[in-house]
Motif scaffolding. Structure first.
Motif, short mmCIF file in Angstrom:
data_model
loop_
_atom_site.label_atom_id
_atom_site.label_comp_id
_atom_site.label_asym_id
_atom_site.label_seq_id
_atom_site.Cartn_x
_atom_site.Cartn_y
_atom_site.Cartn_z
N GLY A 116 0.77 -1.24 0.00
CA GLY A 116 0.00 0.00 0.00
C GLY A 116 0.80 1.29 0.00
O GLY A 116 0.67 2.11 -0.91
N PRO A 117 1.65 1.51 1.03
CA PRO A 117 2.37 2.78 1.10
C PRO A 117 3.18 3.10 -0.16
O PRO A 117 3.13 4.23 -0.65
CB PRO A 117 3.28 2.59 2.32
N GLN A 118 3.89 2.08 -0.71
CA GLN A 118 4.70 2.34 -1.90
C GLN A 118 3.84 2.59 -3.13
O GLN A 118 4.15 3.44 -3.98
CB GLN A 118 5.64 1.16 -2.18
N PHE B 101 1.79 6.06 -7.37
CA PHE B 101 0.66 6.49 -8.20
C PHE B 101 0.38 7.97 -8.03
O PHE B 101 0.07 8.67 -9.00
CB PHE B 101 -0.58 5.66 -7.90
N GLU B 102 0.50 8.45 -6.81
CA GLU B 102 0.25 9.87 -6.57
C GLU B 102 1.23 10.75 -7.33
O GLU B 102 0.89 11.83 -7.81
CB GLU B 102 0.28 10.18 -5.07
N ALA B 103 2.49 10.28 -7.45
CA ALA B 103 3.49 11.04 -8.19
C ALA B 103 3.12 11.11 -9.66
O ALA B 103 3.37 12.10 -10.35
CB ALA B 103 4.86 10.39 -8.01
N GLU B 104 2.47 10.05 -10.14
CA GLU B 104 2.15 9.95 -11.56
C GLU B 104 0.88 10.72 -11.92
O GLU B 104 0.78 11.31 -12.99
CB GLU B 104 1.96 8.47 -11.88
N CYS B 105 -0.11 10.71 -11.00
CA CYS B 105 -1.43 11.23 -11.37
C CYS B 105 -1.74 12.59 -10.78
O CYS B 105 -2.74 13.19 -11.11
CB CYS B 105 -2.52 10.26 -10.91
N ALA B 106 -0.87 13.09 -9.92
CA ALA B 106 -1.13 14.35 -9.22
C ALA B 106 -2.51 14.32 -8.56
O ALA B 106 -3.35 15.21 -8.76
CB ALA B 106 -1.01 15.54 -10.17
N CYS B 107 -2.76 13.24 -7.81
CA CYS B 107 -4.05 13.10 -7.13
C CYS B 107 -3.78 12.47 -5.75
O CYS B 107 -2.64 12.19 -5.42
CB CYS B 107 -4.97 12.18 -7.93
N THR B 108 -4.82 12.29 -4.98
CA THR B 108 -4.66 11.63 -3.69
C THR B 108 -5.30 10.24 -3.76
O THR B 108 -6.41 10.10 -4.28
CB THR B 108 -5.37 12.39 -2.56
N MET C 67 -1.84 -0.24 -12.15
CA MET C 67 -1.77 -1.47 -11.38
C MET C 67 -1.11 -2.61 -12.17
O MET C 67 -0.41 -3.45 -11.60
CB MET C 67 -3.19 -1.89 -10.96
N THR C 68 -1.34 -2.61 -13.47
CA THR C 68 -0.79 -3.69 -14.27
C THR C 68 0.62 -3.37 -14.78
O THR C 68 1.23 -4.19 -15.45
CB THR C 68 -1.71 -3.97 -15.47
N GLY C 69 1.12 -2.18 -14.45
CA GLY C 69 2.45 -1.79 -14.91
C GLY C 69 3.50 -1.96 -13.83
O GLY C 69 3.21 -2.30 -12.69
N PRO C 70 4.76 -1.68 -14.19
CA PRO C 70 5.89 -1.92 -13.29
C PRO C 70 5.84 -1.13 -11.98
O PRO C 70 6.32 -1.63 -10.96
CB PRO C 70 7.11 -1.49 -14.11
N GLY C 71 5.27 0.07 -11.98
CA GLY C 71 5.23 0.88 -10.76
C GLY C 71 4.55 0.15 -9.62
O GLY C 71 4.87 0.32 -8.44
N PHE C 72 3.57 -0.66 -9.93
CA PHE C 72 2.81 -1.43 -8.96
C PHE C 72 3.41 -2.83 -8.84
O PHE C 72 3.66 -3.33 -7.74
CB PHE C 72 1.36 -1.50 -9.44
N GLN C 73 3.67 -3.44 -9.99
CA GLN C 73 4.08 -4.85 -10.02
C GLN C 73 5.44 -5.09 -9.36
O GLN C 73 5.66 -6.14 -8.77
CB GLN C 73 4.08 -5.34 -11.47
N ASP C 74 6.34 -4.10 -9.45
CA ASP C 74 7.65 -4.26 -8.81
C ASP C 74 7.54 -4.41 -7.30
O ASP C 74 8.37 -5.05 -6.67
CB ASP C 74 8.52 -3.01 -9.10
N VAL C 75 6.51 -3.78 -6.75
CA VAL C 75 6.36 -3.76 -5.29
C VAL C 75 5.81 -5.09 -4.76
O VAL C 75 6.14 -5.53 -3.66
CB VAL C 75 5.40 -2.60 -4.90
N ILE C 76 4.96 -5.72 -5.57
CA ILE C 76 4.17 -6.88 -5.10
C ILE C 76 4.99 -8.04 -4.50
O ILE C 76 4.72 -8.46 -3.37
CB ILE C 76 3.25 -7.39 -6.24
#
Lengths: 537, 334
Positions: B42-44, B49-56, B271-280
């Motif tokens: 979660g934290p990572q 994602f927040e860095a990428e989307c400029a959202c919370t 979620m399906t890209g490396p930003g998420f998948q690397d963490v899993i």
């Protein structure tokens, strides 16, 4: 005085109404949902379920017997030896099991009697074959006695302490031995409290869940509570859940009513005590027997606790204590438990005083329905699974409010109501005995209401109220039930955190948290003892 | 820094005020507790994602996948969740039946899970296989097949979970069913002698196992990775079974609420890209379903790679679960 104008009775009625709303509201919520899809209720009753019901009753009855009978000996021993070394600490330790999540207790017990436990090797050598562990009925019974023997002991001690000091003086003057003073003095006091205590233990055992599944060895050992949980959690079948809950309440009612017949309403002593305490002089033979009873109970209860401590010390306690999530969970636990315990003590006091007031004004021997409800009736909330109350209310109010914002309030309310029966058992013996003594005096002097509570009842009730508060708090500290179905970020308590760690390979962290939870409970007990100390007069 | 007292009281106080409806630039994700825990993904994921989307990103967590579905069901169409992340394939049929989920866009094209599982509503983000994990100190010759597990020495115990209350418990039931079919009751009758106990959840069984009460436990092929990476020990290993292993896939879906939030689609793609998948792999201890940028920790190469993947369709499970559980109960409760 007309019934309605006695504020004690009015307070009792309000307490009953509050409990009624909490439980009734949940049933309404689930009932509405069940109405749409009622066939689950009938389908719930099948041959498997009947076997489950039979096993549920059987294990609960055995557990109650094995917890309560030895508790009589231990409580009596503790009452006859007020100077027993470490007595205060033993009594505080006896409140800790209640605060331990079931799985922690189960693992502690298995560290001794499991296949890989400390006793496995000697037992293997002794029995010849490989020690199979205590999985099965024996494991369930050991765990239930671990939880309930200390509870029953403390509650019975509470009852024994209502014996007026004059009776002890008389006994000592008459040269009564251990046997006759048990028969003539202690047993009557115990007998009055016994059905209530046994009923309480029975209800705790009948709703057992994790212990029964984990130590039971397989689904042959299972309880109705498991079926209720399954119905709500996996199948979300409210009709089935309601039907099973009603069955659970009915089965409990049969047993508890039978227990009531064993009890007796003793007439208390209406005289003001003039003698000082500690008139009990146990002979050497009896003293040895008593010491053995206390030490055996201590070893039985303390063993798994020591194992829990040993496991907890392996954890990186410094790091754990420094984690924000742990600190926050500790604080959440303390706040929620304090609120629940306060509410529980108030509810219990209201019910106890109302019951006593009703019993004094009635003319016939027959109890009114109201009196019965303030007596044992309210205790039946214990067999309504918290998950049912939680689910019912969530269904009921989901249209109108953000239900998850209500979660902390639900936790406090449900924990308070679940702890109330314990508080009642702790307060009632002292309250009734004092009332027997003071009732006429108060009537003559016209002391009532707040003044009576402050001047007459408070000094006597202070210690039992502290006990009640401490027990309610321990119970709420260990609770996990209400939010299990849906969860809520707002109520991450220590046990919740503990299970989360266990659920993600962090066994050592979980053991460390269990140790912290135990210590927290012990600290609270010491605080309660201090608050409840009778002021010397 | 806020003190815990303040944050708790404010949490209690503000809890009464309903959260605002999906505002611009905010994404609400419902998930399970171990996902958002300090050590979880979660934290990572939130940070990346927040860095990428400029959202919370707002995570709301409940105990587990089943609680997740219950919560969404209970909230109904008024749910605040844009995304529900953490259901497994045994729950998707029931989740779809609620009508609270919207079809996903193109996100499903980036992921690949064994057995080519795909769905128009739910997108996999990780997976693992159920496996018997054993203690190499206690068990020198682990079973090489489900058959050997069923027929082996009853003195070598296994701790399993109850299919009525736990996901791995249901997993083993489906595993046995997919291998033995109609003969499943006979297999369970034999296996019963080896079962030390049937716990309500994974935690209890795994706790008994690491305590040394049983040399085997039902868990995942990825469990040994945790012990190798976090505890640097190869003591706990998963046994390879000839018949193949039953698959567990964890999925996420967009709710009907989330369908109105443009960030939902973006999150699914993320979620399906490396930003998420690397963490899993090293936070959720599961295998990534999408592409990673970094190579996996070598410990993951040592894990059991099943020759055959076993999986019932979500509809088959939904249709038969009750009957199969009752069949299991009939045998195991004798």
């Amino acid at each position: 005085m007309p019934l309605a104008r006695d504020p004690r009775i009015a307070a009792g009625v309000i307490a009953l109404a509050a409990i009624g709303i909490l439980v009734g509201g949940a049933f309404v919520g689930l009932g509405i949902e069940a109405w749409r899809n009622p066939e689950g209720a009938l389908a719930a009753i099948d041959p498997y379920l009947l076997r489950v019901a039979r096993f549920t009753l059987w294990q609960a009855m055995l557990s109650t017997l094995l917890s309560v009978a030895p508790a009589i000996l231990v409580a009596r021993a503790l009452s006859r030896h007020p100077e027993f070394p470490g007595r205060g600490l033993i009594l505080r330790l006896f409140a800790v099991p209640l605060a331990l999540p079931a799985i922690v207790a189960a693992l502690g017990i298995l560290s001794l009697y499991g296949r890989a436990g400390y006793f496995a090797e000697p037992l293997t050598a002794l029995t010849g074959g490989t020690w199979p562990g205590i999985y099965g009925l024996s494991g369930i019974l050991v765990a239930h006695v671990f939880f309930n023997l200390p509870l029953a002991t403390r509650l019975m001690l509470e009852a024994l302490q209502t014996v007026p000091a004059d009776q002890w003086r008389l006994a000592s003057q008459l040269g009564m031995g251990a046997r006759s003073s048990f028969r003539l003095i202690e047993w009557p006091a115990l007998r009055a409290a016994l059905p209530g205590i046994a009923g309480l233990v029975f209800m705790l055992c009948i709703t057992s869940f994790t212990i029964v599944l984990t130590l039971g060895g397989g689904p042959a050992a299972t309880t109705l509570e498991v079926a209720i949980y399954q119905a709500l959690r996996f199948d979300f079948d409210p009709a089935r859940a309601v039907a099973l809950t009603v069955l659970q309440i009915a089965l409990t009612a049969i047993v508890v009513l039978a227990l009531m017949r064993l009890g007796a309403n003793t007439t208390g002593d209406a005289n003001l005590p003039v003698a000082r305490r500690n008139f009990i002089q146990a002979k050497a033979g009896e003293a040895t027997f008593n010491a053995a009873a206390i030490l055996l109970a201590l070893a039985f209860v303390g063993g798994p606790m020591l194992a829990t401590v040993a496991a907890g010390l392996k954890a990186d306690l410094g790091r754990l204590a420094g984690e924000t999530s742990v600190q926050r969970a500790t604080l959440t636990s303390i706040i929620l438990a304090t609120l629940s315990a306060t509410l529980a003590a108030i509810l219990a006091l209201a019910l106890v005083t109302a019951r006593r007031a009703l019993a004094t004004v009635r003319n016939s021997r027959k109890k009114t329905i109201l009196e019965r409800f303030t007596d044992t009736g309210a205790g039946f909330v214990l067999v309504v699974p918290p998950i049912v109350i939680g689910a019912g209310w969530f269904v009921l109010v989901r249209q109108s409010v953000d239900v998850f914002a209500l979660a902390p309030f639900m936790v406090v309310a449900v924990n308070a109501v679940m702890a109330m029966p314990f508080a009642v058992r702790a307060i009632r013996p002292a309250h009734d005995a004092a009332s027997e003594r003071h009732e006429r005096l108060c009537a003559q002097l016209g002391i009532s209401g707040w003044n009576r509570l402050r001047l007459i009842d408070w000094p006597v009730l202070r210690r039992p109220l502290a006990t009640a508060f401490a027990f309610a708090m321990a119970l709420s500290l260990g609770d996990l039930g209400v939010i299990a179905l849906f969860g809520s970020d707002a109520v991450q308590t220590l046990p919740y955190l503990l299970l989360a760690r266990m659920g993600s390979y962090r066994t050592d962290d979980a053991a460390g948290l269990a140790l912290m939870l135990g210590l927290l409970c012990l600290a609270l007990m010491m605080l309660a003892d201090r608050l409840g100390k009778e002021t010397p007069r | 820094m806020r003190s815990p007292v303040l944050s708790l009281t404010s949490a209690l106080a503000f809890a009464a005020i309903a959260f605002p409806a999906t505002a611009e630039g905010k994404l609400t994700v419902y998930t399970y507790e171990s996902f958002t825990a300090g050590w979880g993904p979660g934290p990572q994921v939130k940070k990346a994602f927040e860095a990428e989307c400029a959202c919370t990103v707002d995570f709301v967590s409940v105990a587990d996948g089943v609680a997740l579905l219950n919560r969404v069901k209970l909230e109904g169409a008024s749910t605040k969740a844009d995304i529900v992340l953490g259901l497994d394939t045994n729950l998707t049929a029931e989740a779809k039946a609620t009508g609270l989920f919207a079809p996903h866009g193109a996100a499903g094209e980036n992921v690949k899970v064994p057995g080519d599982w795909s769905d128009d509503t739910f997108v996999p983000y990780d997976y693992s296989y159920f496996a018997v994990v054993y203690d190499t100190d206690k068990l020198k010759t682990p079973p090489k097949s489900l058959k050997e597990l069923v027929e082996g020495d009853p003195e070598q115990k296994i701790a399993i979970q109850d299919p009525r209350t736990s996901t791995p418990g249901l997993g083993l039931l489906l595993w046995v069913k997919s291998v033995y079919g109609d003969k499943a009751p006979e297999a369970w009758a034999k296996l019963k002698g080896r079962v030390l106990t049937v716990t309500p959840g994974w935690s209890e069984a795994y706790g008994l196992f690491t305590k040394g009460e049983a040399p085997m436990v039902l868990s995942y092929t990825t469990s040994p990775a945790y012990h190798m990476v976090a505890e640097s020990t190869e003591r706990y290993q998963a046994a390879t079974f000839e018949e193949g292993h039953y698959l567990q896939i964890e999925v996420a879906g967009i709710t009907t609420t989330g369908a109105k939030n443009p960030l939902s689609e973006k999150f699914m793609a993320f979620m399906t890209g490396p930003g998420f998948q690397d963490v899993i792999p090293e936070t959720n201890w599961m295998l990534p379903a999408g592409k990673t940028d970094k190579p996996l920790n070598p410990a993951f190469d040592k894990l059991v790679k099943p020759a055959k993947t076993l999986l019932f369709s979500a509809d088959e499970v939904a249709a038969n679960r009750k009957a199969w559980v009752d069949e299991w109960l009939g045998v195991m409760s004798k």
